[in-house]
Write an enzyme that holds these catalytic residues in place. Sequence first.
Site, short mmCIF file in Angstrom:
data_model
loop_
_atom_site.label_atom_id
_atom_site.label_comp_id
_atom_site.label_asym_id
_atom_site.label_seq_id
_atom_site.Cartn_x
_atom_site.Cartn_y
_atom_site.Cartn_z
N PRO A 177 47.69 62.44 53.26
CG PRO A 177 48.66 62.57 51.15
CD PRO A 177 48.28 63.41 52.33
CG ASN A 178 48.64 57.04 51.34
OD1 ASN A 178 47.68 56.38 50.95
ND2 ASN A 178 49.41 57.73 50.52
NE ARG A 222 51.80 54.78 54.52
CZ ARG A 222 52.21 56.04 54.37
NH1 ARG A 222 51.83 57.00 55.22
NH2 ARG A 222 53.02 56.35 53.39
CE1 TYR A 248 56.01 56.79 57.31
CE2 TYR A 248 55.15 54.96 56.01
CZ TYR A 248 55.78 56.19 56.08
OH TYR A 248 56.17 56.83 54.93
CG ASN A 269 52.78 63.57 58.81
OD1 ASN A 269 53.23 63.84 57.70
ND2 ASN A 269 53.04 62.43 59.43
CB ALA A 320 53.02 61.88 49.65
CD GLU A 334 57.49 69.67 57.61
OE1 GLU A 334 57.97 70.83 57.59
OE2 GLU A 334 57.82 68.80 56.79
CG HIS A 338 57.60 64.40 58.24
ND1 HIS A 338 56.61 64.24 57.31
CD2 HIS A 338 58.06 65.66 58.11
CE1 HIS A 338 56.49 65.37 56.63
NE2 HIS A 338 57.35 66.25 57.09
NE ARG A 341 61.06 56.64 54.45
CZ ARG A 341 59.73 56.68 54.31
NH1 ARG A 341 59.02 57.54 55.03
NH2 ARG A 341 59.12 55.87 53.48
NE ARG A 379 59.82 58.35 51.22
CZ ARG A 379 58.57 58.09 50.85
NH1 ARG A 379 57.60 58.92 51.16
NH2 ARG A 379 58.27 57.00 50.19
#
Length: 164
Positions: free
Chosen positions: A9-10, A17, A22, A73, A76, A97, A99, A106, A110
């Site tokens: 998501p996102n 964003r 990012y 990825n 969230a 995985e 990120h 962070r 997270r």
Amino acid sequence: MKIVVIQGPNLNMLGIREQNIYGSIKLEDIHEQMKQLAVQNEFEIEFFQSNLEGEIVDRIQECLGDANGIIINPAAYTHTSIAIRDAISAVQIPTIEVHLSNIHQREEFRHKSFIAPVCLGQIIGMGANGYRLAMMGLMQVMHEVEAFRQAQINGQKDKVEVDK
Ligand code: DQA
């Protein structure tokens, strides 16, 4: 051999964003870079992005018998989804995985990844480059898995020959 890239998501909002976290690169540009690397190495690659947990679970399940490696990825959902973790564990396909940000630098929420224990490895904090680093590691592993599989097939053939 085929890699499936799954984006949570996102991540469709990359380039818009929180650019300070990012970066300014768009998802389609990250995918274009990955495609070039796949073509250079004679790998097939497919991309999938969803904002819905169930759709991500479905896409992981569809990898069974189809993909040889997954790059994910989960965004969230990394920090919440036992369903995505179980799907990765169920298909038993080498998974990395990724990120973009260093999740350990962070917010506390997270720091926990439900996904990490069922993945082969994790690349974090390297921005968009992390996806290509993940591909390099995964392609190496996929070659090794394939070589092992071929050796087993050849071993079986030799055994049949001896049995005859
Ligand atoms: C992210 C990190 C997650 O914590 C966050 O929810 C994201 C992006 C990353 O790539 O850095 O959406 O997965």
